[in-house]
Write a protein that holds these residues in place. Structure first.
Motif, PDB file in Angstrom:
ATOM      1  N   CYS A 163      -7.609   1.374   2.900  1.00  0.00           N
ATOM      2  CA  CYS A 163      -7.811   1.058   1.490  1.00  0.00           C
ATOM      3  C   CYS A 163      -9.128   0.318   1.314  1.00  0.00           C
ATOM      4  O   CYS A 163      -9.677  -0.252   2.253  1.00  0.00           O
ATOM      5  CB  CYS A 163      -6.654   0.217   0.949  1.00  0.00           C
TER       6      CYS A 163
ATOM      7  N   PRO B 143      -1.765  -4.210   2.671  1.00  0.00           N
ATOM      8  CA  PRO B 143      -1.731  -3.253   3.780  1.00  0.00           C
ATOM      9  C   PRO B 143      -0.860  -3.781   4.908  1.00  0.00           C
ATOM     10  O   PRO B 143      -0.002  -4.644   4.684  1.00  0.00           O
ATOM     11  CB  PRO B 143      -3.208  -3.194   4.191  1.00  0.00           C
TER      12      PRO B 143
ATOM     13  N   GLU C 288      -7.839   1.414  -6.348  1.00  0.00           N
ATOM     14  CA  GLU C 288      -6.938   1.201  -7.486  1.00  0.00           C
ATOM     15  C   GLU C 288      -6.931   2.399  -8.437  1.00  0.00           C
ATOM     16  O   GLU C 288      -5.996   2.557  -9.230  1.00  0.00           O
ATOM     17  CB  GLU C 288      -7.348  -0.058  -8.242  1.00  0.00           C
TER      18      GLU C 288
ATOM     19  N   ARG D 177      -1.463  -4.966  -3.962  1.00  0.00           N
ATOM     20  CA  ARG D 177      -0.947  -4.061  -2.942  1.00  0.00           C
ATOM     21  C   ARG D 177      -1.478  -4.507  -1.580  1.00  0.00           C
ATOM     22  O   ARG D 177      -2.687  -4.585  -1.385  1.00  0.00           O
ATOM     23  CB  ARG D 177      -1.365  -2.617  -3.230  1.00  0.00           C
TER      24      ARG D 177
ATOM     25  N   GLN E 189       0.829  -1.203   0.000  1.00  0.00           N
ATOM     26  CA  GLN E 189       0.000   0.000   0.000  1.00  0.00           C
ATOM     27  C   GLN E 189       0.863   1.252   0.000  1.00  0.00           C
ATOM     28  O   GLN E 189       0.427   2.307  -0.460  1.00  0.00           O
ATOM     29  CB  GLN E 189      -0.933   0.025   1.209  1.00  0.00           C
TER      30      GLN E 189
ATOM     31  N   TYR F 273      -6.048  -4.030  -4.387  1.00  0.00           N
ATOM     32  CA  TYR F 273      -5.740  -3.971  -2.967  1.00  0.00           C
ATOM     33  C   TYR F 273      -6.405  -5.178  -2.326  1.00  0.00           C
ATOM     34  O   TYR F 273      -7.593  -5.438  -2.556  1.00  0.00           O
ATOM     35  CB  TYR F 273      -6.316  -2.702  -2.325  1.00  0.00           C
TER      36      TYR F 273
END
Length: 325
Positions: free
Chosen positions: A291, A163, A127, A161, A113, A222
């Protein structure tokens, strides 16, 4: 599928290896001579060697695999150049080897992230949010993402991605639970901060889904928790799980800056670089690291299944079993 997995000896990588094996995949782990194989022993995993920055050395590693999951990278470096060498150039080397010597149907790159940057105006990033990394680490991961996109014409690429992640085998959040055990519930700054924090087994499940889903071809996602938590909530839940009353302790940003500067200075006198450096203070003092995982839920069928309470209980039990806590 027969899968080459980098970073398999680490926290997220070892759990990903477990998930892949559970799903019936065959795993080949790319390791270094200095890597500890503690989390891989007694598992049906083939071990290969090679230097990510040297495509020629990866010839045997990428041969006869159907897909590659690239997790390995540098989260700490004594120089800015070091981040780019490991994260960008290492990714480029692996991509080059896959194109030159392999015949893969999917390349999954595990990003962070931090490549997208913290939340803007309190809204979870998606995104579609323009990337705005605030550290060299984040910028190097974004540069690695761009390297991946250059190879989409040769084989399908998926970028994930991640976190903040916690769970068994993790050393990064251990200090948080150690503070709770001592009766302290630490909070950075005097404004409440928010984070997407996800249990590692849910992350591993998302990685496996992205590997096999047709929708994930040349897509960015994400993956994480479907809830964005405040650190105040997380400290309270951890204290409840550990049966500690605890006292909330606010740590001023200025003190974080001082510790980060001191850590970076002392890092130059140590063999290994410190994860906590001068730039890391920017991550620690940002108010929102949240996110949205909506795209992954819709396109991949991804769904985190472990609640924060259950995840904390599993993690604390594992720490105690290993005598880490």
């Amino acid at each position: 599928m027969r899968i080459l997995l980098t970073g398999a000896t680490g926290f997220v990588g070892s759990h990903t290896a477990d998930r892949l094996i559970h799903c019936g995949h065959t795993v080949r782990a790319l390791t270094r001579s200095s890597s500890s194989l503690e989390w891989l022993k007694d598992k049906p995993i083939e071990v290969a060697s090679g230097n990510l920055k040297d495509p020629e050395s990866l010839k045997d590693a990428v041969k006869d695999v159907d897909a590659i999951i690239h997790i390995a990278g540098a989260i700490a470096s004594k120089t800015k150049r070091g981040f780019y060498e490991h994260n960008q150039l290492g990714t480029r080397g692996l991509l080059t080897a896959a194109h030159k010597y392999g015949n893969i149907s999917r390349f999954v790159f595990i990003s962070s992230q931090t490549a997208g940057g913290p939340s803007l105006d309190g809204h979870p990033v998606t995104e579609e949010t323009p990337p705005h990394p605030i550290t060299t680490y984040g910028k190097s991961k974004l540069a690695a993402e761009e390297e991946c996109k250059q190879f989409e014409q040769y084989f399908p690429v998926t970028i994930l991605r991640l976190p903040a992640i916690y769970g068994p085998r993790d050393t990064a959040t251990l200090s948080f639970f150690q503070a709770i055990k001592r009766g302290l519930k630490p909070l950075i700054g005097f404004q409440n901060k928010f984070v997407n924090l996800c249990y590692v087994e849910d992350i591993a499940n998302g990685v496996e889904l992205s590997l096999t889903s047709p929708a994930a071809v040349n897509r960015l996602y994400y993956i994480g928790s479907n809830i964005n938590y405040s650190w105040h909530e997380l400290s309270g839940i951890a204290a409840m799980v550990m049966k500690r009353r605890g006292l909330f302790v606010r740590i001023p940003h200025g003190f974080v800056h001082f510790i980060a500067a001191l850590s970076e200075i002392t890092s130059f006198f140590k063999h290994k670089p410190s994860v906590l450096n001068w730039e890391k203070r920017l991550d620690l003092t940002a108010q929102h690291w949240t996110c949205s995982i909506e795209r992954a839920q819709k396109e991949l069928g991804y769904q985190p299944n472990v609640s924060i309470e259950d995840g904390f209980e599993r993690t604390v039990s594992w720490y105690k079993e290993k005598k880490w806590l």
